[in-house]
Design a protein around this motif. Structure first.
Motif, PDB file in Angstrom:
ATOM      1  N   VAL A  71       0.841  -1.190   0.000  1.00 35.52           N
ATOM      2  CA  VAL A  71       0.000   0.000   0.000  1.00 35.52           C
ATOM      3  C   VAL A  71       0.877   1.242   0.000  1.00 35.52           C
ATOM      4  O   VAL A  71       1.814   1.346   0.791  1.00 35.52           O
ATOM      5  N   VAL A  72       0.562   2.175  -0.883  1.00 36.64           N
ATOM      6  CA  VAL A  72       1.235   3.472  -0.902  1.00 36.64           C
ATOM      7  C   VAL A  72       0.321   4.448  -0.173  1.00 36.64           C
ATOM      8  O   VAL A  72      -0.831   4.627  -0.549  1.00 36.64           O
ATOM      9  N   ALA A  73       0.838   5.063   0.894  1.00 34.35           N
ATOM     10  CA  ALA A  73       0.033   5.964   1.720  1.00 34.35           C
ATOM     11  C   ALA A  73       0.487   7.405   1.544  1.00 34.35           C
ATOM     12  O   ALA A  73       1.635   7.679   1.209  1.00 34.35           O
ATOM     13  N   ALA A  74      -0.432   8.323   1.801  1.00 35.04           N
ATOM     14  CA  ALA A  74      -0.127   9.756   1.737  1.00 35.04           C
ATOM     15  C   ALA A  74       0.747  10.155   2.913  1.00 35.04           C
ATOM     16  O   ALA A  74       0.705   9.530   3.977  1.00 35.04           O
ATOM     17  N   GLY A  75       1.542  11.183   2.709  1.00 32.11           N
ATOM     18  CA  GLY A  75       2.395  11.685   3.784  1.00 32.11           C
ATOM     19  C   GLY A  75       1.589  12.044   5.015  1.00 32.11           C
ATOM     20  O   GLY A  75       0.597  12.749   4.929  1.00 32.11           O
ATOM     21  N   VAL A 109       7.589  -9.907  -3.558  1.00 29.17           N
ATOM     22  CA  VAL A 109       7.832  -8.680  -2.794  1.00 29.17           C
ATOM     23  C   VAL A 109       8.639  -7.692  -3.635  1.00 29.17           C
ATOM     24  O   VAL A 109       8.329  -6.498  -3.707  1.00 29.17           O
ATOM     25  N   SER A 110       9.687  -8.187  -4.288  1.00 32.07           N
ATOM     26  CA  SER A 110      10.526  -7.316  -5.115  1.00 32.07           C
ATOM     27  C   SER A 110       9.714  -6.678  -6.240  1.00 32.07           C
ATOM     28  O   SER A 110       9.845  -5.481  -6.515  1.00 32.07           O
ATOM     29  N   LEU A 111       8.859  -7.468  -6.890  1.00 30.51           N
ATOM     30  CA  LEU A 111       8.029  -6.940  -7.974  1.00 30.51           C
ATOM     31  C   LEU A 111       7.062  -5.871  -7.466  1.00 30.51           C
ATOM     32  O   LEU A 111       6.867  -4.836  -8.109  1.00 30.51           O
ATOM     33  N   ALA A 112       6.454  -6.117  -6.310  1.00 32.78           N
ATOM     34  CA  ALA A 112       5.506  -5.135  -5.749  1.00 32.78           C
ATOM     35  C   ALA A 112       6.207  -3.815  -5.490  1.00 32.78           C
ATOM     36  O   ALA A 112       5.687  -2.744  -5.808  1.00 32.78           O
ATOM     37  N   TYR A 113       7.410  -3.870  -4.915  1.00 35.20           N
ATOM     38  CA  TYR A 113       8.129  -2.616  -4.642  1.00 35.20           C
ATOM     39  C   TYR A 113       8.618  -1.962  -5.926  1.00 35.20           C
ATOM     40  O   TYR A 113       8.683  -0.735  -6.005  1.00 35.20           O
ATOM     41  N   ARG A 114       8.919  -2.738  -6.952  1.00 32.41           N
ATOM     42  CA  ARG A 114       9.255  -2.134  -8.248  1.00 32.41           C
ATOM     43  C   ARG A 114       8.024  -1.437  -8.829  1.00 32.41           C
ATOM     44  O   ARG A 114       8.122  -0.373  -9.431  1.00 32.41           O
ATOM     45  N   GLY A 115       6.838  -2.032  -8.601  1.00 33.69           N
ATOM     46  CA  GLY A 115       5.598  -1.385  -9.039  1.00 33.69           C
ATOM     47  C   GLY A 115       5.353  -0.078  -8.324  1.00 33.69           C
ATOM     48  O   GLY A 115       4.881   0.899  -8.905  1.00 33.69           O
ATOM     49  N   VAL A 116       5.669  -0.014  -7.029  1.00 36.76           N
ATOM     50  CA  VAL A 116       5.528   1.216  -6.255  1.00 36.76           C
ATOM     51  C   VAL A 116       6.472   2.295  -6.775  1.00 36.76           C
ATOM     52  O   VAL A 116       6.105   3.469  -6.896  1.00 36.76           O
TER      53      VAL A 116
END
Length: 194
Positions: free
Chosen positions: A124-128, A185-192
């Motif tokens: 999940v990418v969250a707002a600051g 996990v690596s792919l998800a963070y590359r997507g982020v």
């Protein structure tokens, strides 16, 4: 809409080719073999007042059957709309509906739930500032994701300048699949990052 009665939804308007004629609705039942049966077609009335007057709504009532449809029209609907739609759904292996129906009819014990081998990860990418007071309106850049990654919008909106911006605490999800946990996990963070 263009007077912002519905908020920012009126800031862009899509104009499509005008279709002349009557709008109808067809509700269809289908089983796992691909057999289907439809209820008699109905016609919604969208205007809020009698006599087809007043603002357009999501629907103020419906009637069925429709005298202006012939048996040939119904065959055309079956052949050109319903059957191709169902064939497309079957090609996508729409198993979720089967599972949900089994839950409602107390037949879950009879249903196999297919699980893809391998590993999945969702980041999940969250707002600051989230989960406390968080910022809104930050510009988001979404580029092409690597194969095996899907981006889901949760708290985003398109602003008046056409930019994609944050609009909620949890902004985006990057979901991935890999043959190992580390790969997923690596792919998800590359997507982020993309």
């Amino acid at each position: 809409m263009v007077e912002s009665k519905f908020g920012s939804s009126g800031q862009s308007v899509v104009i499509e080719e005008f279709l002349d004629g009557d709008e109808i609705s067809v509700l269809t039942f289908v089983d796992r073999s691909g057999a289907f049966k439809s209820l008699p077609p109905g016609q919604d009335h969208k205007r809020i007042f009698d006599g087809n007057k007043g603002p357009n709504t999501g629907g103020m009532g419906v009637y069925a059957p429709l005298s202006f449809l012939t048996s040939e029209d119904l065959k055309t609907i079956d052949r050109d709309i319903i059957r191709p739609t169902l064939e497309g759904l079957q090609a996508e292996e729409c198993d979720l509906a089967t599972i949900l129906i089994a839950c409602c009819t107390k037949k879950l014990q009879d249903v196999a739930i297919p699980v893809r081998p391998g590993f999945a990860c969702n980041v999940v990418v969250a707002a600051g500032g989230y989960p406390e007071s968080y910022r809104k309106g930050d510009i988001i850049t979404v580029e092409c994701c690597p194969s095996g990654v899907e981006i889901f919008h949760v708290g985003t909106e398109k602003s008046t300048d056409g930019q994609l911006r944050t609009a909620g605490g949890r902004v985006l999800c990057a979901a991935s699949y890999g043959s190992t946990l580390e790969e997923a996990v690596s792919l998800a963070y590359r997507g982020v990052q993309g």
